[in-house]
Design a protein around this motif. Structure first.
Motif, short mmCIF file in Angstrom:
data_model
loop_
_atom_site.label_atom_id
_atom_site.label_comp_id
_atom_site.label_asym_id
_atom_site.label_seq_id
_atom_site.Cartn_x
_atom_site.Cartn_y
_atom_site.Cartn_z
N ASN A 95 -13.86 5.60 5.76
CA ASN A 95 -12.62 5.07 6.36
C ASN A 95 -11.42 5.59 5.57
O ASN A 95 -10.50 4.83 5.23
CB ASN A 95 -12.63 3.54 6.35
CG ASN A 95 -13.82 2.96 7.08
OD1 ASN A 95 -13.78 2.75 8.29
ND2 ASN A 95 -14.91 2.70 6.33
N LEU A 96 -11.44 6.84 5.31
CA LEU A 96 -10.46 7.42 4.39
C LEU A 96 -9.04 7.27 4.88
O LEU A 96 -8.14 6.92 4.12
CB LEU A 96 -10.80 8.90 4.14
CG LEU A 96 -10.06 9.58 2.99
CD1 LEU A 96 -10.22 8.80 1.70
CD2 LEU A 96 -10.53 11.01 2.82
N ASP A 97 -8.82 7.52 6.17
CA ASP A 97 -7.44 7.46 6.69
C ASP A 97 -6.88 6.04 6.59
O ASP A 97 -5.71 5.84 6.22
CB ASP A 97 -7.41 7.93 8.15
CG ASP A 97 -7.75 9.41 8.26
OD1 ASP A 97 -7.57 10.12 7.24
OD2 ASP A 97 -8.21 9.84 9.33
N ARG A 98 -7.73 5.05 6.95
CA ARG A 98 -7.26 3.68 6.87
C ARG A 98 -6.97 3.28 5.43
O ARG A 98 -5.98 2.59 5.15
CB ARG A 98 -8.34 2.75 7.47
CG ARG A 98 -8.00 1.26 7.39
CD ARG A 98 -6.76 0.92 8.16
NE ARG A 98 -6.39 -0.48 8.05
CZ ARG A 98 -5.17 -0.95 8.09
NH1 ARG A 98 -4.14 -0.11 8.22
NH2 ARG A 98 -4.93 -2.24 8.00
N ILE B 17 -6.01 5.25 3.02
CA ILE B 17 -4.76 5.90 2.60
C ILE B 17 -3.57 5.16 3.18
O ILE B 17 -2.56 4.95 2.48
CB ILE B 17 -4.77 7.38 3.03
CG1 ILE B 17 -5.85 8.13 2.23
CG2 ILE B 17 -3.41 8.01 2.80
CD1 ILE B 17 -6.04 9.57 2.65
N ASP B 18 -3.69 4.73 4.43
CA ASP B 18 -2.57 3.98 5.03
C ASP B 18 -2.30 2.70 4.26
O ASP B 18 -1.12 2.34 4.02
CB ASP B 18 -2.90 3.65 6.50
CG ASP B 18 -2.78 4.87 7.39
OD1 ASP B 18 -2.15 5.85 6.95
OD2 ASP B 18 -3.35 4.86 8.50
N ARG C 194 -0.64 3.46 0.98
CA ARG C 194 0.73 3.98 1.08
C ARG C 194 1.73 2.92 1.53
O ARG C 194 2.84 2.86 1.01
CB ARG C 194 0.77 5.15 2.07
CG ARG C 194 0.10 6.41 1.54
CD ARG C 194 0.29 7.56 2.52
NE ARG C 194 1.73 7.89 2.67
CZ ARG C 194 2.20 8.77 3.54
NH1 ARG C 194 1.35 9.39 4.35
NH2 ARG C 194 3.48 9.02 3.63
N TRP D 232 -14.37 -3.72 7.22
CA TRP D 232 -14.73 -2.30 7.33
C TRP D 232 -15.97 -2.09 8.18
O TRP D 232 -16.49 -0.98 8.26
CB TRP D 232 -14.98 -1.71 5.93
CG TRP D 232 -13.78 -1.86 5.03
CD1 TRP D 232 -13.58 -2.80 4.10
CD2 TRP D 232 -12.62 -1.04 5.03
NE1 TRP D 232 -12.38 -2.64 3.48
CE2 TRP D 232 -11.75 -1.54 4.03
CE3 TRP D 232 -12.20 0.07 5.77
CZ2 TRP D 232 -10.52 -0.99 3.77
CZ3 TRP D 232 -10.97 0.64 5.49
CH2 TRP D 232 -10.13 0.11 4.50
N HIS E 160 -15.47 3.05 12.61
CA HIS E 160 -14.55 3.81 11.77
C HIS E 160 -14.19 5.11 12.46
O HIS E 160 -14.99 5.71 13.17
CB HIS E 160 -15.19 4.09 10.40
CG HIS E 160 -16.63 4.51 10.48
ND1 HIS E 160 -17.00 5.77 10.82
CD2 HIS E 160 -17.77 3.80 10.28
CE1 HIS E 160 -18.33 5.86 10.81
NE2 HIS E 160 -18.82 4.67 10.48
N PRO E 161 -13.00 5.57 12.22
CA PRO E 161 -12.53 6.74 12.95
C PRO E 161 -13.15 8.06 12.50
O PRO E 161 -12.96 9.08 13.13
CB PRO E 161 -11.03 6.73 12.68
CG PRO E 161 -10.90 6.05 11.36
CD PRO E 161 -11.97 5.01 11.33
N ARG E 162 -13.86 8.03 11.37
CA ARG E 162 -14.34 9.29 10.84
C ARG E 162 -15.74 9.09 10.29
O ARG E 162 -16.04 8.08 9.67
CB ARG E 162 -13.39 9.77 9.75
CG ARG E 162 -13.82 11.07 9.06
CD ARG E 162 -12.75 11.49 8.06
NE ARG E 162 -13.14 12.69 7.35
CZ ARG E 162 -13.83 12.69 6.23
NH1 ARG E 162 -14.25 11.56 5.73
NH2 ARG E 162 -14.14 13.83 5.63
#
Length: 765
Positions: A393-396, A398-399, A402, A416, A420-422
């Protein structure tokens, strides 16, 4: 030393006996547990344990640099051991001395003393670090292998005992004197101890005698030869008390042309070489071993002592046998295996009990280290699980990091388990976590936030999966190990084999140094048998200067003496004879004729050879005949008969035989030749009585020979009644009187006036 804060307040109403008893018991327990007796588990006393731990804290590894000894002893004193720095440095210096410790735990640089007994240099001049052996003692300390306790002021912690990969108690030995008890344990060979431990693991009910097949006896750092019978060694190890006779290692070196010398290459353990040579030199000076000519030290880094015989005909075994009896070329090392078996209870243990205590300690260390490793694996698996979730879930992630004000709380609150998107592209990859209701723990969230950006590479994802699989496999193995004692003992066996390989015979200094041999039976050889038998003439002057002229010279020959001196005793003897010197103090002194100075000069004062007081005079000197008897008497007229064999003295101080007091002095000492005694007093009265009236004694005042109103004894002699009494008249002619009825009487009577023609000096001869 007890902390002052632990001292009880004094109760003035408490009985003194109880108060002293309690306080002395506290002191005794402190000395036994914290100073004098070693722990059976690691073989160390607290000061040694604290030294090694402080060196570990200073990162003084065996491959690293050295630090000043003053720094080390200062840290030990300030942090762990509130005693004098001199005592700490002495203990540390001993751990670095390869002639005192079989496997040194400290690697010293500088002057750390030597086998001659010289002290180490001051701590500011020397440097030290740990050895590989010390590191083996400490391995596992940071893995919760042992318990820690607070130091003396509660600011730091120190280990209660060290993990110890090998039985250091027996490997390096120990000695100490506690209150009412002591310990003395010799060093042994690590490889042999490991073999014994492995056998004990395989056969827990093994007998003590069986262990001797693996550990035949001590292995001293200075080598030497053990000559103790095997049955005595077995008894010592079985009971924990006994001793070992240890001899030097020597060989005969051929010098050519029939000449030879003895070379000593190893001396017994804890014997100072300088004092040993001094003792041998004293034996030469006092001529206690006549066949010994010289000793010298040619040692450099190794031991090389040269012992020279008096002549080439001497038997080397006989010479060494006499040295073994008279100096420390042979010593007896006592065994007293008194140790703290569980760190608290002092007990005299057999070798099996000591090894079993070590093995039990190693099992506990293994269990604790395995449990600690299991906890570390569980923690790491938890972190890995969080990392894998983050990668999936790397993108989530990072969001959240950030844009969220509290990313840690947001990461923990996020579910989680949703789609998951990836996902990873590997077709055979199965997500390690469930996709239902998955949340991050605080540990996982913290680890994700601390993760470096470079770890976001594609390669890291697969590394995490591989690491997770490896840890899961290791975890399963550790769980099996903790549940199965058999696996634990197998693991300990492998550790012992590794230790044996590391410090065994192929390691520098690992091979056995002390060997075993049977003591050669050398019968007591009389000194006379060691000396070449040659005729001599003994001359003693009036002032007590004695010498030995070569050969049997004419006793009437004129000899040279110092000014104001003259002849007193002169008689024929042989170099193998022993001379008896009788002093006016009633003591007999024994001098070997071979030890007399030569006759070229004026000789030497006899008082330099024996401890004859200045106020005492020499009464007579005669050659010793063991089967003979002597008549001894004092100026007061008291005397007795003494067997000559009983008057031989073994020391310079002589042997008291005739007891005299006040102004009375010993004045007669003559061999008994006959069955009758004749006595003459200063009043010129003569008394004759049977010899059987005199008692035979070894020491005493004696009985009265003749009664005096005035004066005292002048002379006494023995003779055969049938041959009559003889004397020299004033003209120098020998006169003899066979009809002695007039002078015969009971012992202790006054007697009658001497016959006509009796010498004016009142002497029979």
């Amino acid at each position: 030393m007890n902390d002052v804060s632990d001292t009880k307040p004094v109760d003035l109403s408490e009985p003194l006996r109880r108060a002293l008893g309690e306080r002395y018991l506290t002191y005794a327990l402190s000395t036994i547990m914290h100073r004098a007796l070693p722990d059976a588990r690691d073989g160390l006393k607290p000061v040694h344990r604290r030294i090694l731990y402080a060196m570990r804290e200073l990162r003084l590894s065996s491959t690293g640099g050295f630090r000043k000894s003053a720094k080390i002893s200062g840290d030990v004193m300030g942090n762990y051991h509130p005693h004098g720095d001199a005592a700490i440095y002495d203990a540390m210096a001993r751990l670095a001395q390869d002639f005192n410790v079989r496997y040194p735990l400290v690697d010293g640089q500088g002057n750390f003393g030597n086998i001659d007994g010289d002290n180490p240099a001051a701590s500011r001049y020397t440097e030290a670090r740990m050895t590989a052996v010390a590191e083996a003692m400490l391995e596992g300390l940071n893995e919760n292998a042992v318990d820690f306790r607070e130091n003396y002021d509660g600011t730091l912690t120190e280990p209660v005992v060290l993990p110890a990969q090998f039985p250091n108690l027996l490997a390096n030995g120990s000695s100490g004197i506690a209150v009412g008890m002591a310990t003395n344990i010799p060093p042994h060979n690590i490889a042999e101890l490991c073999d014994a431990c492995i056998h004990l693991i395989k056969t827990p009910d093994a007998r003590d005698d069986t262990l001797l097949k693996y550990v035949p006896g001590p292995d001293f750092p200075t080598g030497g030869v053990i000559v103790e019978p095997p049955e005595n060694i077995a008894q010592a190890y079985r009971t924990g008390k006994g001793g070992f006779r240890l001899r030097c290692r020597w060989e005969v070196e051929d010098l050519g042309r029939g000449q030879w010398q003895i070379v000593v290459t190893e001396i017994p353990y804890q014997v100072q070489k300088s004092k040993l040579i001094e003792k041998i030199a004293e034996l030469i000076q006092t001529k206690k071993i006549p066949i010994l000519a010289d000793v010298r030290d040619e040692s450099a880094d190794d031991i090389r002592m040269i012992i020279e015989p008096r002549s080439r005909s001497v038997d080397p075994d006989v010479l060494m046998g006499m040295l073994f009896r008279n100096c420390d070329l042979e010593v007896r090392f006592s065994l007293n295996m008194n140790v703290l078996i569980d760190g608290v209870t002092p007990k005299v243990c057999s070798m099996k009990e000591v090894l079993q205590a070590f093995l039990d300690h190693r099992q506990e260390v293994l269990q604790r280290r395995s449990t600690h490793r299991l906890e570390k694996i569980d923690h790491r698996l938890e972190v890995l699980e969080g990392f894998i979730i983050a990668f999936l879930n790397l993108d989530r992630v990072i969001d959240i990091i950030r844009y969220d004000d509290d990313p840690k709380a947001a990461l923990m609150a996020e579910d989680w388990g949703r789609d998951h998107p990836r996902a990873l592209n590997e077709a055979d990859y199965v997500p390690p976590v469930s996709t239902d209701d998955v949340t991050l723990t605080e540990v996982q969230a913290e680890a994700i936030l601390n993760m470096r950006l470079r770890s976001l590479r594609r390669l890291e994802e697969m590394e995490l999966v591989r690491e997770q699989e490896a840890l899961m496999e290791e975890r399963a193995g550790l769980e099996d190990l903790l549940e199965n004692p058999g696996l634990q003992w197998a693991s300990i066996t492998e550790q012992l084999r590794a230790t044996k390989k590391q410090f065994g015979k192929d390691w520098d200094g690992g091979a056995r140094r002390t060997t075993f041999s049977e003591a050669a039976v050398i019968e007591d050889v009389p000194i006379e048998a060691m000396i070449d038998r040659e005729p001599i003439t003994v001359v003693c002057s009036q002032m007590g200067w004695v010498r030995a002229m070569t050969g049997h010279i004419d006793l009437g020959r004129e000899l040279k003496f110092k000014d104001g001196d003259g002849p007193r005793f002169i008689f024929h003897a042989e170099t193998t004879d022993r001379l008896l010197v009788f002093g006016s103090n009633g003591r007999f002194y024994t001098v070997s004729a071979s030890s007399l100075p030569g006759g070229r000069g004026m000789g030497e004062p006899l008082r330099l050879m024996i401890d004859l007081p200045n106020e005492a005079e020499i009464v007579t000197i005669l050659t010793h005949a063991p089967d003979r008897k002597l008549l001894v008497a004092s100026s007061a007229g008291d005397g007795f008969v003494v067997p000559e064999a009983d008057v031989v003295a073994q020391t310079r101080t002589g042997k008291q035989v005739l007891n005299v007091r006040g102004d009375t002095r010993a004045m007669i000492c003559k061999p008994v030749n006959g069955d009758t005694v004749a006595v003459v007093g200063e009043n010129r009265k003569v008394l004759v009585f049977p010899l059987e009236d005199l008692p035979e004694m070894g020491r005493g005042k004696g009985v009265r020979l003749q009664k005096y109103k005035d004066g005292g004894l002048s002379d006494a002699t023995t003779f055969m009644r049938a041959e009559g009494l003889s004397w020299l008249d004033p003209a120098g002619r020998t006169r003899s009187e066979t009809d002695l009825a007039e002078w015969t009487g009971k012992r202790a009577t006054a007697g009658r006036m001497a016959p006509r023609g009796f010498p004016r000096d009142n002497k029979f001869t």
